[in-house]
Design a protein around this motif. Sequence first.
Motif, mmCIF file in Angstrom:
data_model
loop_
_atom_site.group_PDB
_atom_site.id
_atom_site.type_symbol
_atom_site.label_atom_id
_atom_site.label_comp_id
_atom_site.label_asym_id
_atom_site.label_seq_id
_atom_site.Cartn_x
_atom_site.Cartn_y
_atom_site.Cartn_z
ATOM 1 N N ARG A 17 17.948 10.268 -32.268
ATOM 2 C CA ARG A 17 18.483 9.153 -31.486
ATOM 3 C C ARG A 17 17.885 7.826 -31.955
ATOM 4 N N ASP A 18 16.606 7.894 -32.301
ATOM 5 C CA ASP A 18 15.866 6.713 -32.747
ATOM 6 C C ASP A 18 16.441 6.119 -34.047
ATOM 7 N N THR A 22 10.737 18.837 -28.569
ATOM 8 C CA THR A 22 10.483 17.403 -28.428
ATOM 9 C C THR A 22 9.597 16.859 -29.544
ATOM 10 N N GLU A 23 8.516 17.573 -29.828
ATOM 11 C CA GLU A 23 7.632 17.217 -30.939
ATOM 12 C C GLU A 23 6.707 18.392 -31.199
ATOM 13 N N SER A 62 13.287 15.977 -34.494
ATOM 14 C CA SER A 62 13.522 16.188 -33.062
ATOM 15 C C SER A 62 14.747 15.399 -32.568
ATOM 16 N N PRO A 63 15.271 15.775 -31.400
ATOM 17 C CA PRO A 63 16.397 15.034 -30.826
ATOM 18 C C PRO A 63 16.087 13.543 -30.651
ATOM 19 N N GLU A 64 14.883 13.249 -30.166
ATOM 20 C CA GLU A 64 14.478 11.863 -29.950
ATOM 21 C C GLU A 64 14.430 11.083 -31.277
ATOM 22 N N MET A 65 13.947 11.750 -32.320
ATOM 23 C CA MET A 65 13.901 11.101 -33.643
ATOM 24 C C MET A 65 15.317 10.801 -34.145
ATOM 25 N N ASP A 107 19.943 16.033 -23.504
ATOM 26 C CA ASP A 107 18.785 15.524 -22.759
ATOM 27 C C ASP A 107 18.327 14.152 -23.236
ATOM 28 N N VAL A 108 18.525 13.843 -24.517
ATOM 29 C CA VAL A 108 18.079 12.522 -24.997
ATOM 30 C C VAL A 108 19.249 11.539 -25.101
ATOM 31 N N SER A 162 19.256 20.162 -25.814
ATOM 32 C CA SER A 162 18.207 19.176 -26.119
ATOM 33 C C SER A 162 18.835 17.854 -26.590
#
Length: 253
Positions: free
Chosen positions: A84-85, A70-71, A79-82, A118-119, A115
């Motif tokens: 997606r962002d 995640t971070e 990261s996956p969130e980055m 998950d996002v 992962s």
Amino acid sequence: MRKIMIAGNWKMYKNVSEAVALVEGLKERVGDTGAVEVVVAPPFTAMTAVHHALKGSGIRLSAQNLYHETEGAYTGEVSPEMVRDTGCRYVILGHSERRRIFGESNETVNRKVRSALDVGLSPILCVGESLSEREEGKTMDVVGDQLRKGLAGVADQEMARIVIAYEPIWAIGTGKTATPEQANEVHSHIRNLLSEIYDTEVAARTRILYGGSVKPANARELMGCSDIDGALVGGASLTAESFAEIVLAGTPS
Ligand code: PGA
């Protein structure tokens, strides 16, 4: 019905201005194609610029990789969130270059797949055998193992977001394409495995792309095969002309 997907894997090519120029060329040629899902996977450094340039078109964005945490203190990773962002819907995972050059195992690929899910990202999971594995008659075993391990822990309903790409390593960047028969044989094997692991509905719904020296000259024949639902294109995705021709070849008439 499975919608054809044509995805361009730009690998480590195109600086920001080149990437934007390529997207502008693509928008002119295939920007509003509704019948085919067109996806581009630029390097991370050009992602934001490409995201902006794609606005107003139907072309979607993919990353080429991510790191499953995640971070944290993971110098150089994203990261996956980055991902997606940045506006990505898709992420290519388990590409043979990642497996071979960067030592990614099936377990690593699986962590990345889960992962990404998950996002809310949609993984394009790559599988494929080497030349020696093919010559030794191990293609179906290798591909089956990569598929089962790559999808470990992925639930039925998450399969709606998974795209599989079959890329025989010996055909990537070599100019050697699998014949449509060779490719379709592996594609239908993958589909059978999906019905074993999940069920026939998941198997019938999941898109399986072919990758490995896809170009305008062979795209139509490959995508004419019953179990080939599109293409993951490397070299020929680097110019708007050739990529657009492949998109056209995949467009149902
Ligand atoms: P290629 O690459 O089209 O240049 O063979 C395909 C890929 O690596 O995804």
